[in-house]
Design an enzyme around this catalytic site. Sequence first.
Site, PDB file in Angstrom:
ATOM      1  N   ASP A   1       7.114 -13.961  -0.044  1.00 23.44           N
ATOM      2  CA  ASP A   1       6.118 -13.778   1.025  1.00 23.44           C
ATOM      3  C   ASP A   1       5.283 -15.046   1.098  1.00 23.44           C
ATOM      4  OD1 ASP A   1       4.207 -12.524   2.889  1.00 23.44           O
ATOM      5  OD2 ASP A   1       5.137 -10.663   2.229  1.00 23.44           O
TER       6      ASP A   1
ATOM      7  N   TYR B   1       1.744   4.167   2.351  1.00 17.22           N
ATOM      8  CA  TYR B   1       1.176   2.874   1.943  1.00 17.22           C
ATOM      9  C   TYR B   1       0.120   3.113   0.858  1.00 17.22           C
ATOM     10  CZ  TYR B   1       3.635  -0.309   4.999  1.00 17.22           C
ATOM     11  OH  TYR B   1       4.615  -1.087   5.561  1.00 17.22           O
ATOM     12  N   PHE B   2       0.569   2.982  -0.382  1.00 21.40           N
ATOM     13  CA  PHE B   2      -0.323   3.331  -1.485  1.00 21.40           C
ATOM     14  C   PHE B   2      -1.280   2.186  -1.837  1.00 21.40           C
ATOM     15  CE2 PHE B   2       2.720   6.840  -3.262  1.00 21.40           C
ATOM     16  CZ  PHE B   2       2.512   7.563  -2.099  1.00 21.40           C
TER      17      PHE B   2
ATOM     18  N   HIS C   1       6.561 -14.652   7.200  1.00 24.32           N
ATOM     19  CA  HIS C   1       6.008 -14.528   5.839  1.00 24.32           C
ATOM     20  C   HIS C   1       6.617 -15.584   4.911  1.00 24.32           C
ATOM     21  CE1 HIS C   1       3.505 -11.021   6.449  1.00 24.32           C
ATOM     22  NE2 HIS C   1       4.489 -10.429   7.096  1.00 24.32           N
TER      23      HIS C   1
ATOM     24  N   ASP D   1       9.756  -8.310   9.377  1.00 26.20           N
ATOM     25  CA  ASP D   1       8.506  -7.759   9.896  1.00 26.20           C
ATOM     26  C   ASP D   1       7.538  -8.886  10.264  1.00 26.20           C
ATOM     27  OD1 ASP D   1       8.278  -8.451   7.154  1.00 26.20           O
ATOM     28  OD2 ASP D   1       6.360  -7.402   7.048  1.00 26.20           O
ATOM     29  N   GLU D   2       6.672  -8.585  11.170  1.00 30.78           N
ATOM     30  CA  GLU D   2       5.532  -9.447  11.518  1.00 30.78           C
ATOM     31  C   GLU D   2       5.927 -10.924  11.642  1.00 30.78           C
ATOM     32  OE1 GLU D   2       2.175  -6.704   9.318  1.00 30.78           O
ATOM     33  OE2 GLU D   2       3.245  -8.166   8.121  1.00 30.78           O
TER      34      GLU D   2
ATOM     35  N   ARG E   1       2.021 -11.353  -3.440  1.00 29.20           N
ATOM     36  CA  ARG E   1       0.561 -11.503  -3.299  1.00 29.20           C
ATOM     37  C   ARG E   1      -0.062 -11.649  -4.681  1.00 29.20           C
ATOM     38  NH1 ARG E   1       2.179  -8.847   1.310  1.00 29.20           N
ATOM     39  NH2 ARG E   1       1.775 -10.220   3.080  1.00 29.20           N
TER      40      ARG E   1
ATOM     41  N   TRP F   1       8.455   1.662   9.029  1.00 31.69           N
ATOM     42  CA  TRP F   1       7.090   1.654   8.468  1.00 31.69           C
ATOM     43  C   TRP F   1       6.035   1.902   9.530  1.00 31.69           C
ATOM     44  CZ3 TRP F   1       3.353  -2.463   9.204  1.00 31.69           C
ATOM     45  CH2 TRP F   1       3.814  -3.541   9.970  1.00 31.69           C
TER      46      TRP F   1
ATOM     47  N   TRP G   1       1.708  -2.860  -1.502  1.00 29.13           N
ATOM     48  CA  TRP G   1       1.383  -4.256  -1.182  1.00 29.13           C
ATOM     49  C   TRP G   1       0.197  -4.646  -2.041  1.00 29.13           C
ATOM     50  CZ3 TRP G   1       5.088  -6.314   1.724  1.00 29.13           C
ATOM     51  CH2 TRP G   1       5.841  -5.459   2.529  1.00 29.13           C
ATOM     52  N   THR G   2       0.213  -5.888  -2.550  1.00 25.80           N
ATOM     53  CA  THR G   2      -0.742  -6.171  -3.627  1.00 25.80           C
ATOM     54  C   THR G   2      -1.832  -7.192  -3.277  1.00 25.80           C
ATOM     55  OG1 THR G   2       0.826  -7.766  -4.562  1.00 25.80           O
ATOM     56  CG2 THR G   2       0.911  -5.524  -5.424  1.00 25.80           C
ATOM     57  N   GLU G   3      -2.182  -7.303  -1.997  1.00 27.02           N
ATOM     58  CA  GLU G   3      -3.286  -8.210  -1.654  1.00 27.02           C
ATOM     59  C   GLU G   3      -4.514  -7.935  -2.511  1.00 27.02           C
ATOM     60  OE1 GLU G   3      -1.408  -6.716   0.607  1.00 27.02           O
ATOM     61  OE2 GLU G   3      -1.063  -7.994   2.351  1.00 27.02           O
TER      62      GLU G   3
HETATM   63  C1  ACM Z   1       4.838  -4.349   6.487  1.00 19.53           C
HETATM   64  O1  ACM Z   1       3.970  -3.600   6.030  1.00 19.53           O
HETATM   65  N1  ACM Z   1       4.498  -5.512   7.026  1.00 19.53           N
HETATM   66  C2  ACM Z   1       6.246  -4.020   6.435  1.00 19.53           C
END
Ligand code: ACM
Length: 531
Positions: A202, A431-432, A275, A339-340, A173, A406, A481-483
């Site tokens: 991703d 989830y930091f 992704h 995932d997803e 991200r 997760w 996660w760095t969005e």
């Molecule tokens: C995730 O947070 N999609 C693994």
Amino acid sequence: MKHINLLIILFLTLIFADSCQKMEPIAVIPEPLECSPKKGHFSLDEETFLCFSNFPEDKRDIQNTIREQYTKFFKLRPNLGDAESAGKNSILFEVNQKNDKSLGDEGYELTITGRRIVARANSAAGLFYAFQTLKQMSYGSLLADGGKPTIPCAKIKDRPRFAYRGAHLDVSRHFFDTDYIKKYLDRMAVYKLNKFHWHLTDDHGWRIQIDKYPALTQKGAWRPERSKWDTLHPVLPDEPMTYGGFYTKDQVREIIAYAAARNIDVIPEIEIPGHCSAILAAYPQFACDNYPYTVAVGPYWPPKAIMCAGNDGVLEFYKDVLQEVAELFPYPYIHIGGDEAFNDNWQVCPKCQQRIADKQLKDEMALQQWLMNEIEKYLKKLDKKAIIWDDIVSEDMVNMSTIMSWQDPKAAVIAANHGNDIIRCPTSHCYFNFYQDDPEKEPLAMTGLITLEKAYSFDPMPAGLSDKAKQHILGGQCNLWTEFINTPEQADYMIYPRICALAECVWTDPSHKDWKKFQNKVEMHTAFRKR
Ligand code: ACM
Ligand code: ZN
């Protein structure tokens, strides 16, 4: 007579001085297993000897890190020695000749007296952790006026609760250069975290050189520079693709070596099968449809991009990529995502539907299981093992990969009962990238709130497991996660001080956790970091 009187006075002064010495507070994170503070302290100075004994040849990198960190941290040049020279004013790091079972693979024992310090462990890793403990024990002295390093006397015996103690970083991200990756590894090492989960691919960028598919980094690593990407608007045809970056194979090797010298294994993640916008921007032939995919520029949801599971070329692509990745990373595990994976495209793709028919699969979820199993079999041939996000878990699953849990802990329980190993990183605690305080007062972050206290309440062991299934819980990690995190400063802001909480949750036995004490320790560590 006069001389004798003087000697008596000197003697009494010494005794009195000693009995006046107070036990100094010890603020080690994560809290050690056993710690008995004693009176007095050990002072470090230019005369101090740093002695190493029995370090295995292939762990000299860890020995060198201790030496380098000693010089940098204490601003002292050590006199180097071995077990022979470890007398008064010395710190001895000795690998046990005979395995001490009570210390395990990463535990250590520290005896700190006013005269000298002795650290013993079964491994270089244990001694590295003994040194991290010593550094933290000096914070009080370094924060005090004068800042001369001293370490309170104590006897410590320590070992971790879990073998897997990790931190994840999403570099897709937003890209983070190798200087920051090294800092991230340093931050992990201080708190005895030993697995770095490197989320390399991703929708928003592919970040690792793959020789066989050069467009992955020529095209897939770059997107337009948009200062705001909180509203979706697609890439325009004339927008310059200047924002991004990737790691060359040499840089990856450099990071792996840097991590190893800090007892950290690096786990690369290659996302399969979703992704994948960055892949499809470079190799559109791997999509189910003819949509003009670009490297993604915003947090649109859900991400529809998915690799075509009915296309044999896709399987070949993943195998080629994983072969290069496996050659590069020495750690036995590779994370293959999972995932997803929104499978709307599979539902209408003739090739995917043909695969479902050919393999007599129940539905698109079974198609994903099939694909992940094919990849897992291939990894086995490469002598590697797969880690997969828990989206793959179901009551009738056959997959034996390690599961990264997760979501709901139920998935961890199902998979552990099934015999899969588990790494825990639930959105509820780990989830930091979520807010750590009142969103009104905090910089923009991912929706969700994980306060320090909430993070500290994490127990990697889910409820309801048999003793046998409990053996499958390897440990836990935090995810970043760095969005909404586009600078190293913001990444640091989000991990501190919650990384301290995570560290204590994965290292310390729950019976030794103490929220009040932890808060005081965090205050001291924060003051030290900001000094
Ligand atoms: C995730 O947070 N999609 C693994
Ligand atoms: Zn398809």
